[in-house]
Design an enzyme around this catalytic site. Structure first.
Site, PDB file in Angstrom:
ATOM      1  N   ASP A 156      32.002  45.860  69.102  1.00  0.00           N
ATOM      2  CA  ASP A 156      32.392  47.055  69.831  1.00  0.00           C
ATOM      3  C   ASP A 156      33.133  46.545  71.068  1.00  0.00           C
ATOM      4  OD1 ASP A 156      32.398  49.783  70.775  1.00  0.00           O
ATOM      5  OD2 ASP A 156      30.728  49.236  72.079  1.00  0.00           O
ATOM      6  N   ASN A 187      35.635  53.136  69.516  1.00  0.00           N
ATOM      7  CA  ASN A 187      35.935  54.550  69.709  1.00  0.00           C
ATOM      8  C   ASN A 187      36.719  54.670  71.012  1.00  0.00           C
ATOM      9  OD1 ASN A 187      34.433  55.242  67.449  1.00  0.00           O
ATOM     10  ND2 ASN A 187      32.693  56.052  68.586  1.00  0.00           N
ATOM     11  N   ASP A 224      33.960  48.460  74.558  1.00  0.00           N
ATOM     12  CA  ASP A 224      33.381  48.827  75.851  1.00  0.00           C
ATOM     13  C   ASP A 224      31.874  48.626  75.844  1.00  0.00           C
ATOM     14  OD1 ASP A 224      35.946  49.638  76.842  1.00  0.00           O
ATOM     15  OD2 ASP A 224      35.745  51.488  75.693  1.00  0.00           O
TER      16      ASP A 224
END
Length: 186
Positions: free
Chosen positions: A12, A55, A14
């Protein structure tokens, strides 16, 4: 003739690669997590492809553009390259099901906890999910990895608070990215 499958370290962004300051899209506000380069270098040298799955609803919300994101991504990849690490790919989801501009307002198969970004990476880079690892800081990261069939799911405590369900969906919970190579010998 069979295609050689690779192993991957899915990350991922962040909260795992960089400190999650919320909707970061400028290099001067991008703060790498301590230990990210040394950890990724060990996995990269051990034959893992490094793939980022993130995302990015800030695009959908109109906080920044896809061009802003892509410019930051190129800069980030260069920082990894300066540490002799190649990022194989960066997949991003600009959508949001409730809070987004009309062209990004949708329920999609790429926004985690959906596995779309990971499945795309698996397909495009000939990844063996059984030999691969996903490192995230949220329940949605663990759920997406599980749906994509990624064998090892690692939850890192890098700023996010998470509940028992997040921990239950992880194979390993670590305090920092530095702990990854200590807990998963290469």
């Amino acid at each position: 003739m069979s295609i050689k499958l690779h192993k991957a370290l899915f990350l991922d962004r962040d909260g795992v690669v960089n400190v999650d300051h919320g909707y970061v899209y400028q290099s001067e506000k991008f703060e790498f997590i301590k230990g990210i380069f040394s950890t990724c270098k060990k996995f990269y040298d051990a034959g893992y492809k490094i793939i980022v799955v993130t995302n990015q609803s800030g695009i959908g919300r109109g906080y920044y553009t896809e061009a802003d994101f892509l410019a930051l991504t190129q800069w980030m990849k260069t920082q990894f390259s300066n540490h002799n690490i190649e990022i194989a790919d960066v997949y991003f989801c600009p959508h949001h099901p409730k809070k987004a501009l009309p062209e990004y307002l949708k329920q999609c198969d790429c926004r985690k906890p959906a596995p779309g970004m990971m499945l795309q990476g698996i397909k495009e880079h000939n990844i063996d999910p059984e030999q691969s690892i996903m490192v995230g800081d949220k329940l949605s990261d663990m759920q997406a990895a599980q749906k994509a069939g990624i064998a090892t799911r690692v939850l890192v405590r890098s700023g996010q608070s998470f509940d028992e369900s997040a921990k239950q969906n992880a194979d390993l919970v670590i305090d920092s990215i530095d702990d990854l190579t200590k807990r998963l010998p290469l």
